[in-house]
Write a protein that holds these residues in place. Structure first.
Motif, mmCIF file in Angstrom:
data_model
loop_
_atom_site.group_PDB
_atom_site.id
_atom_site.type_symbol
_atom_site.label_atom_id
_atom_site.label_comp_id
_atom_site.label_asym_id
_atom_site.label_seq_id
_atom_site.Cartn_x
_atom_site.Cartn_y
_atom_site.Cartn_z
ATOM 1 N N ILE A 25 -18.104 -3.717 -79.857
ATOM 2 C CA ILE A 25 -18.218 -3.461 -81.291
ATOM 3 C C ILE A 25 -18.043 -1.980 -81.594
ATOM 4 C CG2 ILE A 25 -19.816 -3.480 -83.247
ATOM 5 C CD1 ILE A 25 -20.975 -6.084 -82.105
ATOM 6 N N VAL A 26 -18.667 -1.130 -80.778
ATOM 7 C CA VAL A 26 -18.560 0.324 -80.981
ATOM 8 C C VAL A 26 -17.127 0.793 -80.807
ATOM 9 C CG1 VAL A 26 -19.194 2.577 -80.021
ATOM 10 C CG2 VAL A 26 -20.948 0.845 -80.378
ATOM 11 N N ILE A 27 -16.442 0.304 -79.760
ATOM 12 C CA ILE A 27 -15.059 0.720 -79.491
ATOM 13 C C ILE A 27 -14.145 0.303 -80.634
ATOM 14 C CG2 ILE A 27 -13.056 0.294 -78.014
ATOM 15 C CD1 ILE A 27 -15.013 0.176 -75.642
ATOM 16 N N PHE A 28 -14.271 -0.939 -81.090
ATOM 17 C CA PHE A 28 -13.421 -1.402 -82.181
ATOM 18 C C PHE A 28 -13.772 -0.684 -83.480
ATOM 19 C CE2 PHE A 28 -11.812 -4.635 -79.460
ATOM 20 C CZ PHE A 28 -10.636 -5.079 -80.055
ATOM 21 N N GLY A 29 -15.053 -0.423 -83.682
ATOM 22 C CA GLY A 29 -15.460 0.323 -84.873
ATOM 23 C C GLY A 29 -14.855 1.705 -84.893
ATOM 24 N N TYR A 30 -14.856 2.383 -83.739
ATOM 25 C CA TYR A 30 -14.245 3.715 -83.655
ATOM 26 C C TYR A 30 -12.746 3.630 -83.920
ATOM 27 C CZ TYR A 30 -12.414 8.075 -81.828
ATOM 28 O OH TYR A 30 -11.741 9.264 -81.699
ATOM 29 N N GLY A 31 -12.097 2.631 -83.330
ATOM 30 C CA GLY A 31 -10.651 2.489 -83.511
ATOM 31 C C GLY A 31 -10.259 2.285 -84.956
ATOM 32 N N ILE A 32 -11.098 1.554 -85.701
ATOM 33 C CA ILE A 32 -10.811 1.262 -87.107
ATOM 34 C C ILE A 32 -11.135 2.456 -88.000
ATOM 35 C CG2 ILE A 32 -11.502 -0.181 -89.064
ATOM 36 C CD1 ILE A 32 -11.887 -2.477 -87.008
ATOM 37 N N VAL A 33 -12.246 3.130 -87.734
ATOM 38 C CA VAL A 33 -12.686 4.221 -88.603
ATOM 39 C C VAL A 33 -12.011 5.541 -88.252
ATOM 40 C CG1 VAL A 33 -14.686 5.571 -89.371
ATOM 41 C CG2 VAL A 33 -14.906 3.102 -89.028
ATOM 42 N N LYS A 34 -11.928 5.860 -86.969
ATOM 43 C CA LYS A 34 -11.442 7.175 -86.537
ATOM 44 C C LYS A 34 -10.138 7.128 -85.739
ATOM 45 C CE LYS A 34 -14.831 9.891 -88.013
ATOM 46 N NZ LYS A 34 -14.609 11.032 -88.934
ATOM 47 N N GLY A 35 -10.015 6.120 -84.887
ATOM 48 C CA GLY A 35 -8.906 6.096 -83.932
ATOM 49 C C GLY A 35 -7.529 6.128 -84.549
ATOM 50 N N LYS A 36 -7.371 5.511 -85.724
ATOM 51 C CA LYS A 36 -6.042 5.434 -86.337
ATOM 52 C C LYS A 36 -5.565 6.782 -86.861
ATOM 53 C CE LYS A 36 -8.192 3.686 -90.582
ATOM 54 N NZ LYS A 36 -8.403 2.464 -91.377
#
Length: 349
Positions: A74-85
């Motif tokens: 959940i944390v990894i996907f959350g980071y990818g959606i909020v910051k990673g892009k």
């Protein structure tokens, strides 16, 4: 009406991405839990139910581990959606050529691809990417297609940002498969034609010289290199580009750089083309915006569609670079495959 559509689309995006994130987390949790049950079963069986306390303790700790993996997902996907892009990376390559004109030894090129402006929601974050491009101070800037998702107007809120890109030898661009409006529903053929005309005007507003099956000559002193660009040519994505037309009037021995959006064009035509094309710059794959490139591992699901999907490839004494993309599409995030700004330095052997 437009306000309602915009916020409905945003709500739909949030809901679908939340569902995706938690669904994948549950999948990860279930896989590890199943593995724990299988291992526990055989441990208990081999002990003939002796040491049952150990078995239950083992299961307890395994469930804890599975829950940890669920939360980590959940944390990894959350980071990818909020910051990673918007986590832009500069990737540098130095390439050596026997036939590079001496005056171009040390010449630098910054490449981005796949902006997909219709997916952006944070202009300030996009500007950070543009500032990072300018920080490279490259001689030449190139963009290798997919400026928008579907409609020409998607880039217009960002024209004032992208038009700030600077390069002494100019800014050049090509089209990608999304730029033709093929994936949108139009009321009539004239509307689609008008949209395409507007897209080309927007390239000019950005300060990009759009290359449509044509080439230009870059000179340094009394020496030159050829920069060519073709319309989109990709297996399964439309074969519009005409490489022969783009290189018409050039000599077979001229040092050439080609902009071609889809890397499948490299395998189909470019790498074996009779006229020497020293370097091809492509994009299109996005690295599927998901994968791992760490600890010597380079993997993304997109490898099952494109054998070579990111970075440098050399074959027949020619190079191909596939940029991982500046923007994002579909999945509103990036995990492990970050948005890329490529800087290539040409060197003479």
């Amino acid at each position: 009406m437009q306000f309602r559509k915009k916020h409905t689309a945003k709500f739909f995006t949030v809901v679908t991405h939340a569902f995706l994130m938690f669904f994948l987390a549950e999948v990860v949790f279930s896989i590890f839990l199943l593995l724990g049950d299988v291992v526990g079963f055989f441990v208990a069986l081999s002990a003939k139910f002796s040491g049952s306390l150990f078995y239950f303790e083992r299961n307890y700790y395994w469930v804890g581990f599975c829950l940890t993996m669920l939360l980590l997902t959940i944390v990894i996907f959350g980071y990818g959606i909020v910051k990673g892009k918007y986590a832009y990376r500069v990737i540098k390559h130095t390439l050596y050529f026997d036939d590079l004109p001496q005056n171009f030894d040390g010449f630098t090129i910054t490449q981005i691809s796949d902006v997909h402006a219709g997916s952006f929601t944070k202009p300030k974050e996009v500007k950070k990417g543009i500032d990072l491009i300018n920080k490279q101070k490259s001689d030449l800037f190139v963009f290798t297609g997919d400026l928008v998702n579907n409609v020409a107007t998607e880039i217009e809120p960002y024209i004032n940002i992208f038009s700030n890109i600077r390069a002494d030898y100019g800014k050049y661009s090509i089209l990608g498969n999304h730029d033709y409006g093929d994936y949108a529903k139009w009321p009539n053929p004239e509307a689609k034609i008008a949209n395409f005309a507007r897209l080309k005007e927007n390239h000019a507003a950005l300060g990009f010289r759009l290359l449509l099956d044509e080439h230009i000559t870059l000179t340094r002193g009394d020496e030159k290199i050829i920069l060519a660009g073709i319309e989109n040519w990709g297996v399964g994505f439309g074969e519009r580009g005409d490489l022969k037309k783009a290189l018409h009037g050039t000599d077979a021995t001229d040092f050439k750089i080609l902009l071609s959006h889809d890397p499948s064009h490299w395998d189909a035509e470019t790498k074996n083309f009779p006229s020497n094309i020293a370097l091809t710059l492509a994009g299109h794959t996005h690295g599927m915006q998901f994968g791992i490139e760490a600890f010597g591992i380079k993997w993304s699901p997109v490898k099952y569609r494109y054998k070579h999907w990111a970075g440098i490839k050399e074959e027949n004494n020619r190079y191909l670079n596939i940029n991982r993309g500046f923007g994002f599409l579909g999945f509103s995030g990036r995990i492990g495959i970050w948005p890329e700004i490529t800087v290539i330095t040409l060197r003479k052997k």
